[in-house]
Design an enzyme around this catalytic site. Structure first.
Site, PDB file in Angstrom:
ATOM      1  N   CYS A 103       6.192   0.146   7.284  1.00  0.00           N
ATOM      2  CA  CYS A 103       5.867   1.446   6.566  1.00  0.00           C
ATOM      3  C   CYS A 103       6.988   1.578   5.777  1.00  0.00           C
ATOM      4  O   CYS A 103       8.200   1.753   6.332  1.00  0.00           O
ATOM      5  CB  CYS A 103       5.508   2.301   7.462  1.00  0.00           C
ATOM      6  SG  CYS A 103       4.771   3.858   6.613  1.00  0.00           S
ATOM      7  N   LEU A 104       6.743   1.940   4.456  1.00  0.00           N
ATOM      8  CA  LEU A 104       7.917   2.370   3.597  1.00  0.00           C
ATOM      9  C   LEU A 104       8.470   3.792   3.938  1.00  0.00           C
ATOM     10  O   LEU A 104       9.555   4.008   3.825  1.00  0.00           O
ATOM     11  CB  LEU A 104       7.566   2.412   2.191  1.00  0.00           C
ATOM     12  CG  LEU A 104       6.924   0.929   1.678  1.00  0.00           C
ATOM     13  CD1 LEU A 104       6.371   1.309   0.062  1.00  0.00           C
ATOM     14  CD2 LEU A 104       8.078   0.132   1.506  1.00  0.00           C
ATOM     15  N   HIS A 132      -4.282   1.233   7.821  1.00  0.00           N
ATOM     16  CA  HIS A 132      -2.894   1.956   7.991  1.00  0.00           C
ATOM     17  C   HIS A 132      -2.598   2.911   6.781  1.00  0.00           C
ATOM     18  O   HIS A 132      -2.265   4.304   7.114  1.00  0.00           O
ATOM     19  CB  HIS A 132      -1.685   0.960   7.478  1.00  0.00           C
ATOM     20  CG  HIS A 132      -0.347   1.213   7.638  1.00  0.00           C
ATOM     21  ND1 HIS A 132       0.485   0.847   8.443  1.00  0.00           N
ATOM     22  CD2 HIS A 132       0.286   2.105   6.750  1.00  0.00           C
ATOM     23  CE1 HIS A 132       1.723   1.385   8.039  1.00  0.00           C
ATOM     24  NE2 HIS A 132       1.485   2.156   6.999  1.00  0.00           N
ATOM     25  N   GLU A 133      -3.201   2.720   5.809  1.00  0.00           N
ATOM     26  CA  GLU A 133      -3.100   3.656   4.576  1.00  0.00           C
ATOM     27  C   GLU A 133      -3.846   5.058   4.700  1.00  0.00           C
ATOM     28  O   GLU A 133      -3.676   6.226   4.602  1.00  0.00           O
ATOM     29  CB  GLU A 133      -3.538   3.168   3.169  1.00  0.00           C
ATOM     30  CG  GLU A 133      -2.383   1.853   2.952  1.00  0.00           C
ATOM     31  CD  GLU A 133      -0.944   2.477   2.829  1.00  0.00           C
ATOM     32  OE1 GLU A 133      -0.414   3.579   2.773  1.00  0.00           O
ATOM     33  OE2 GLU A 133      -0.362   1.448   3.137  1.00  0.00           O
ATOM     34  N   GLN A 180       3.141   9.745   1.073  1.00  0.00           N
ATOM     35  CA  GLN A 180       4.384   9.293   1.115  1.00  0.00           C
ATOM     36  C   GLN A 180       5.429   9.609   0.194  1.00  0.00           C
ATOM     37  O   GLN A 180       6.484   9.251   0.065  1.00  0.00           O
ATOM     38  CB  GLN A 180       4.137   7.737   1.381  1.00  0.00           C
ATOM     39  CG  GLN A 180       3.552   7.338   2.713  1.00  0.00           C
ATOM     40  CD  GLN A 180       3.470   5.723   2.560  1.00  0.00           C
ATOM     41  OE1 GLN A 180       2.420   5.260   2.312  1.00  0.00           O
ATOM     42  NE2 GLN A 180       4.571   5.219   3.274  1.00  0.00           N
ATOM     43  N   GLY A 200       0.647  -1.403  -0.007  1.00  0.00           N
ATOM     44  CA  GLY A 200       0.005  -0.011   0.044  1.00  0.00           C
ATOM     45  C   GLY A 200       0.860   1.258   0.137  1.00  0.00           C
ATOM     46  O   GLY A 200       1.921   1.301   0.417  1.00  0.00           O
ATOM     47  N   HIS A 202      -2.500   7.545   7.049  1.00  0.00           N
ATOM     48  CA  HIS A 202      -1.360   8.308   6.335  1.00  0.00           C
ATOM     49  C   HIS A 202      -2.022   9.754   5.867  1.00  0.00           C
ATOM     50  O   HIS A 202      -1.524  10.733   5.841  1.00  0.00           O
ATOM     51  CB  HIS A 202      -0.656   7.784   5.210  1.00  0.00           C
ATOM     52  CG  HIS A 202       0.497   6.843   5.350  1.00  0.00           C
ATOM     53  ND1 HIS A 202       1.573   7.329   6.231  1.00  0.00           N
ATOM     54  CD2 HIS A 202       0.599   5.554   5.308  1.00  0.00           C
ATOM     55  CE1 HIS A 202       2.374   6.221   6.271  1.00  0.00           C
ATOM     56  NE2 HIS A 202       1.618   5.095   5.745  1.00  0.00           N
TER      57      HIS A 202
HETATM   58 NI    NI Z   1       2.803   3.185   5.739  1.00  0.00          NI
END
Ligand code: NI
Length: 173
Positions: A101-102, A143-144, A51, A46, A147
């Site tokens: 998380c990236l 989670h997304e 991000q 995701g 963000h």
């Molecule tokens: Ni993330």
């Protein structure tokens, strides 16, 4: 097609409340395609627009559920584009699970999430959609969506770890 730079903690742009998408133009279509490329390149399951440094309510998700039977063929990944999403229903039941998380490289954490959620959002062409997600997919959605509100999983994790091997960090979102 392009791989975009991923913004990492503690960049303040990760903390902004993302703005609604208003134009479903060619530029948005390119951005969505680039976000899928960027997510797959990492790889992640995701990616939210903040991000990649864009304050927009836009999320891409691509995830294949694990087959129940080991010998079963791998299911096709489910792919979602969520524009201006809104959670309309949350299960009372909560489940704990590990997330990465990236934008927070090198860490994983234990996070409590709703087992099931229903999200209303627009698709990439501005058409309304309603999606019910459960289990791991519901976790990715939550989670997304966090963000888009400037929330990182590390803010709400009950425990945070440095994984000792690469494998543990495979499911980065
Ligand atoms: Ni993330």
């Amino acid at each position: 097609m392009a791989i975009l730079d991923i913004v990492t903690f503690p960049d303040p742009s990760l903390r902004l409340k993302a703005k609604p998408v208003k134009k479903f133009d060619k530029e948005l279509q390119t951005l969505i395609d680039d976000m899928f490329d960027t997510m797959r390149n990492e790889p992640g399951v995701g990616l939210a627009a903040p991000q990649i440094g864009q304050s927009l309510q836009l999320v891409v998700i691509e995830y294949a559920e694990e087959p129940e039977d080991e010998d079963a063929p791998a299911p096709k990944p489910k792919k979602y584009v969520l524009v201006n999403p809104e959670v309309v229903k949350r299960s009372e039941e909560m489940v704990e699970g590990m997330e990465g998380c990236l934008s927070v490289p090198g860490l994983i954490g234990k996070v409590n999430r709703h087992e099931e959620i229903t999200v209303k959002a627009l698709n990439r062409h501005g058409k309304p959609q309603k999606i019910k997600a459960e289990g791991w997919m519901a976790r990715i959605f939550q989670h997304e969506l966090d963000h888009l509100n400037g929330v990182l999983y590390t803010d709400i994790a009950s425990e945070i770890y440095e994984p000792i091997n690469e494998e543990a960090a495979e499911s980065d979102e």
